[in-house]
Each structure stands twice: as structure tokens, then as C-alpha cells.
Scaffold this active site. Structure first.
Site, PDB file in Angstrom:
ATOM      1  N   PRO A   1       0.811  -1.215   0.000  1.00 40.48           N
ATOM      2  CA  PRO A   1       0.000   0.000   0.000  1.00 40.48           C
ATOM      3  C   PRO A   1       0.850   1.273   0.000  1.00 40.48           C
ATOM      4  O   PRO A   1       0.349   2.344  -0.349  1.00 40.48           O
ATOM      5  CB  PRO A   1      -0.811  -0.120   1.302  1.00 40.48           C
ATOM      6  CG  PRO A   1      -0.854  -1.577   1.586  1.00 40.48           C
ATOM      7  CD  PRO A   1       0.471  -2.111   1.126  1.00 40.48           C
TER       8      PRO A   1
ATOM      9  N   GLU B   1       1.354  -8.153   7.983  1.00 38.41           N
ATOM     10  CA  GLU B   1       1.460  -6.709   8.224  1.00 38.41           C
ATOM     11  C   GLU B   1       2.532  -6.062   7.356  1.00 38.41           C
ATOM     12  O   GLU B   1       2.794  -4.869   7.477  1.00 38.41           O
ATOM     13  CB  GLU B   1       1.776  -6.448   9.699  1.00 38.41           C
ATOM     14  CG  GLU B   1       0.680  -6.869  10.649  1.00 38.41           C
ATOM     15  CD  GLU B   1      -0.641  -6.194  10.330  1.00 38.41           C
ATOM     16  OE1 GLU B   1      -0.662  -4.956  10.216  1.00 38.41           O
ATOM     17  OE2 GLU B   1      -1.651  -6.901  10.187  1.00 38.41           O
TER      18      GLU B   1
ATOM     19  N   ARG C   1       0.769  -7.583 -21.723  1.00 42.98           N
ATOM     20  CA  ARG C   1       0.006  -7.141 -22.886  1.00 42.98           C
ATOM     21  C   ARG C   1       0.781  -6.142 -23.731  1.00 42.98           C
ATOM     22  O   ARG C   1       0.499  -5.954 -24.910  1.00 42.98           O
ATOM     23  CB  ARG C   1      -1.320  -6.508 -22.454  1.00 42.98           C
ATOM     24  CG  ARG C   1      -2.238  -7.460 -21.715  1.00 42.98           C
ATOM     25  CD  ARG C   1      -3.530  -6.819 -21.283  1.00 42.98           C
ATOM     26  NE  ARG C   1      -4.501  -6.772 -22.368  1.00 42.98           N
ATOM     27  CZ  ARG C   1      -4.712  -5.743 -23.161  1.00 42.98           C
ATOM     28  NH1 ARG C   1      -4.008  -4.636 -22.993  1.00 42.98           N
ATOM     29  NH2 ARG C   1      -5.601  -5.780 -24.121  1.00 42.98           N
TER      30      ARG C   1
ATOM     31  N   ASP D   1      -6.137   0.598 -26.367  1.00 48.90           N
ATOM     32  CA  ASP D   1      -6.659   0.286 -25.040  1.00 48.90           C
ATOM     33  C   ASP D   1      -7.086   1.539 -24.292  1.00 48.90           C
ATOM     34  O   ASP D   1      -6.541   2.622 -24.499  1.00 48.90           O
ATOM     35  CB  ASP D   1      -5.583  -0.415 -24.192  1.00 48.90           C
ATOM     36  CG  ASP D   1      -5.553  -1.907 -24.453  1.00 48.90           C
ATOM     37  OD1 ASP D   1      -6.515  -2.431 -25.034  1.00 48.90           O
ATOM     38  OD2 ASP D   1      -4.557  -2.544 -24.072  1.00 48.90           O
TER      39      ASP D   1
END
Length: 244
Positions: free
Chosen positions: A88, A115, A153, A168
Site C-alpha cells: 500500500p 502486516e 500485454r 486500449d
């Protein structure tokens, strides 16, 4: 393109890597995905890879020794690889980031768990940290799958048509235009006539305008950094206020 994935749960990758585009890309040798089980590099007979955090607190922390050994093992086979930690704390993942990573020869992706990882892993090994967004996953495996898919991709030859990657959503900073296929009418809804006209110039203009409208309506924040022409800006100025 080489991907080395460091994970406590290599079995989670079985489905995504053995189906569809990623399967074909691996079979053609366009991408190579090596899975490394971090438990194999633990230093005790119980294969412990986590421990309680110093200072107390809830949850467990991934130990530095098994991770360091696993990373160094992957680096021995891919010395040029950029080492990525899914966390994060990382920078938000985007099409631009995927394109940046696709220019690398190899990536080592560390799947965080619990954690998080011992901070010394970051200090000693990590080159880049990536987050999928402001939410919490049970582990970094899902994030690693997304990174592998999005980056793959953009590797030449992986998609059946190179134009697919160019067109895209987000490739030029905008959402993609609406798509239709046969039949031309379904339950009273018809395919826009311009798409049946055969006039490629008008079709391209229609698609561009619809892409601008969708972005303005659904993701107006993207317009700040999108590659807009003067014609695009004039069209947005003329569009209805509820679209902008």
C-alpha cells in the site's frame, strides 16, 4: 520478458498463468514467469517466514532472512531485474507504469503478506514499490497477477494485434469508446449508423468523440493529463454540460 515472483502461495498463480493470453505468451516464449516459494528459503525445519513485530502490535511481519535469500536466488538468474514490492506504500499502478515496466528486461515481484515485510528488505533490495489502489488485499499475489497481466500485454507479440494495445483504455489517457458487434439490432437497440457506413474517417472521429465524452463523464480527472488536441478541447467545450 522475465517475471520472477516471490510468494508464500505459488499455487494461486496456476489459473491466471495457464489460461488465455498469458498461457499463449508463455508457450511462445514471449514471457517467462518463474515462481519462487519463499518458504523454501527459510532457515529452520518448520519453514517459518514470519514473526512477531518488535515493539509489539497486532499481526505478523515477514522475516528478512528468507526473503533476502529468495531475492538473491532470483537475482542470480535475472541480475538485471528491477525488484518490485507490492505494498500500500507504493506508487499507484497505471497504464503508464505498466508501459514503463514493459521496457525492463526482467522484473522480480515480491508478494507482501501479513502486516508487511521487514523494513530491511526495502532498504537492501527493493527498487520500486507499487500499489493497486487505496484498499487492502489479503496478500500481494493478486497485485502481482495484475502487474504481470498488464505488463505482458505491452510486450511485442503478446496480443494478436498490436493495435489492440495502442487503442486500449488509458493508452492515450482516455477511456475507450463504445464497442459493438453483430447483430446490428438487438431488442430495439441499434448499432450507431456511422459504424456501418464504411467511412473510416467519420468512424475514427466518432470514436474519438465518444472516448472524450466517456472520460469527461466518468473520469474527468484523466483529462488533466490526457493527450488532447486542439480539436479535442473544442469538442469538449461544445459538449453538453452534463457530459463535461
Amino acid at each position: 520478458m522475465k517475471f520472477d515472483v516471490l510468494t508464500l502461495f505459488p499455487g494461486m498463480f496456476e489459473g491466471p498463468l495457464t489460461e488465455s493470453i498469458l498461457k499463449r505468451a508463455r508457450e511462445k516464449g514471449l514471457i517467462d514467469v518463474a515462481l519462487h516459494n519463499i518458504r523454501d528459503f527459510a532457515f529452520d525445519r518448520h519453514s517459518v517466514t514470519d514473526d512477531y513485530p518488535y515493539g509489539g502490535g497486532a499481526g505478523m511481519v515477514m522475516k528478512v532472512e528468507p526473503l533476502a535469500a529468495c531475492i538473491e536466488h532470483a537475482q542470480a538468474g535475472s541480475p538485471e531485474a528491477r525488484v518490485i514490492l507490492t505494498t500500500p506504500h507504493g506508487r499507484p499502478f497505471s497504464h503508464a507504469v505498466a508501459a514503463e515496466l514493459a521496457r525492463e528486461e526482467a522484473l522480480i515481484i515480491i508478494c507482501g503478506r501479513y502486516e508487511g515485510v521487514d523494513e530491511r528488505v526495502r532498504e537492501l533490495f527493493v527498487d520500486d514499490e507499487i500499489s493497486l489502489g487505496d484498499f487492502v488485499l489479503t496478500g500481494g499475489e493478486m497485485a502481482a497477477m495484475v502487474i504481470i497481466d498488464a505488463v505482458s500485454r505491452l510486450v511485442p507479440g503478446v496480443l494478436g494485434s498490436e493495435e489492440s494495445a495502442i487503442n486500449d483504455s488509458f493508452a492515450d489517457g482516455l477511456l475507450e469508446y463504445p464497442q459493438y458487434t453483430r447483430p446490428s439490432e438487438f431488442r430495439g437497440l441499434e448499432v450507431p449508423k456511422v459504424l456501418l457506413s464504411g467511412n473510416h474517417q467519420e468512424i475514427e472521429m466518432w470514436r474519438r468523440h465518444k472516448s472524450l465524452e466517456a472520460t469527461a463523464l466518468l473520469r474527468p480527472d484523466l483529462l488533466q493529463s490526457a493527450k488532447l488536441t486542439n480539436g479535442d478541447r473544442k469538442y469538449l467545450e461544445k459538449s453538453p454540460k452534463d457530459v463535461r
